[in-house]
Design a protein around this motif. Sequence first.
Motif, PDB file in Angstrom:
ATOM      1  N   GLN A   1      -4.482  -0.232  -4.879  1.00 25.96           N
ATOM      2  CA  GLN A   1      -3.696   1.220  -4.644  1.00 25.96           C
ATOM      3  C   GLN A   1      -4.781   2.441  -4.594  1.00 25.96           C
ATOM      4  O   GLN A   1      -4.686   3.562  -3.880  1.00 25.96           O
ATOM      5  CB  GLN A   1      -2.745   1.395  -5.613  1.00 25.96           C
ATOM      6  CG  GLN A   1      -1.524   0.456  -5.516  1.00 25.96           C
ATOM      7  CD  GLN A   1      -0.449   0.701  -6.409  1.00 25.96           C
ATOM      8  OE1 GLN A   1      -0.321   1.829  -6.629  1.00 25.96           O
ATOM      9  NE2 GLN A   1       0.342  -0.482  -6.529  1.00 25.96           N
ATOM     10  N   LEU A   2      -5.666   2.572  -5.429  1.00 17.57           N
ATOM     11  CA  LEU A   2      -6.744   3.834  -5.648  1.00 17.57           C
ATOM     12  C   LEU A   2      -7.517   3.588  -4.443  1.00 17.57           C
ATOM     13  O   LEU A   2      -7.797   4.909  -3.795  1.00 17.57           O
ATOM     14  CB  LEU A   2      -7.699   3.444  -6.922  1.00 17.57           C
ATOM     15  CG  LEU A   2      -6.906   3.939  -8.239  1.00 17.57           C
ATOM     16  CD1 LEU A   2      -8.073   3.576  -9.311  1.00 17.57           C
ATOM     17  CD2 LEU A   2      -6.440   5.365  -8.077  1.00 17.57           C
TER      18      LEU A   2
ATOM     19  N   SER B   1      -7.611   7.054   2.608  1.00 21.83           N
ATOM     20  CA  SER B   1      -6.922   7.912   3.499  1.00 21.83           C
ATOM     21  C   SER B   1      -6.929   9.461   3.237  1.00 21.83           C
ATOM     22  O   SER B   1      -6.350  10.304   4.015  1.00 21.83           O
ATOM     23  CB  SER B   1      -5.305   7.644   3.047  1.00 21.83           C
ATOM     24  OG  SER B   1      -4.983   7.934   1.649  1.00 21.83           O
ATOM     25  N   ASN B   2      -7.799   9.834   2.288  1.00 22.18           N
ATOM     26  CA  ASN B   2      -8.179  11.286   2.297  1.00 22.18           C
ATOM     27  C   ASN B   2      -9.595  11.476   2.333  1.00 22.18           C
ATOM     28  O   ASN B   2     -10.355  11.526   1.392  1.00 22.18           O
ATOM     29  CB  ASN B   2      -7.675  11.596   0.620  1.00 22.18           C
ATOM     30  CG  ASN B   2      -6.097  11.653   0.460  1.00 22.18           C
ATOM     31  OD1 ASN B   2      -5.627  12.549   1.240  1.00 22.18           O
ATOM     32  ND2 ASN B   2      -5.678  10.593  -0.082  1.00 22.18           N
TER      33      ASN B   2
ATOM     34  N   VAL C   1      -5.707   4.977  -1.297  1.00 20.64           N
ATOM     35  CA  VAL C   1      -5.723   6.303  -1.569  1.00 20.64           C
ATOM     36  C   VAL C   1      -6.889   7.096  -1.146  1.00 20.64           C
ATOM     37  O   VAL C   1      -7.018   8.135  -0.427  1.00 20.64           O
ATOM     38  CB  VAL C   1      -5.160   7.033  -2.971  1.00 20.64           C
ATOM     39  CG1 VAL C   1      -5.338   8.341  -3.146  1.00 20.64           C
ATOM     40  CG2 VAL C   1      -3.795   6.539  -3.158  1.00 20.64           C
ATOM     41  N   PHE C   2      -8.013   6.515  -1.843  1.00 14.63           N
ATOM     42  CA  PHE C   2      -9.353   7.041  -1.262  1.00 14.63           C
ATOM     43  C   PHE C   2      -9.700   6.997  -0.134  1.00 14.63           C
ATOM     44  O   PHE C   2     -10.274   7.960   0.487  1.00 14.63           O
ATOM     45  CB  PHE C   2     -10.376   6.436  -2.146  1.00 14.63           C
ATOM     46  CG  PHE C   2     -10.357   6.609  -3.581  1.00 14.63           C
ATOM     47  CD1 PHE C   2      -9.407   7.463  -4.507  1.00 14.63           C
ATOM     48  CD2 PHE C   2     -11.279   5.735  -4.564  1.00 14.63           C
ATOM     49  CE1 PHE C   2      -9.488   7.361  -5.806  1.00 14.63           C
ATOM     50  CE2 PHE C   2     -11.222   5.913  -6.109  1.00 14.63           C
ATOM     51  CZ  PHE C   2     -10.165   6.571  -6.768  1.00 14.63           C
TER      52      PHE C   2
END
Length: 79
Positions: free
Chosen positions: A30-31, A37-38, A34-35
């Motif tokens: 999950q991290l 996608s940003n 997120v990483f």
Amino acid sequence: MPKKIVNHLSVSVVIPAYNEQDNVDELAKQLQAVFASNNCYDFEAISVENGSLDHTYEKLLAVHHRDHNTLNNSIENLE
């Protein structure tokens, strides 16, 4: 034409971990999502393993070997 300099903001995520061996892989997945996608941020995940009695630290080390944006610290169990 001058090169445009892009300044990324740094984000550190600090995660306490105690007997979390069953959750380490899902958390890492999950991290990483997120990483990825940003891209305007520089991310790092810092896990603090605090004396787990299971294989949490070994699993965190395996994640680190796959993804060097993760750092691991271990605090020995003082009991």
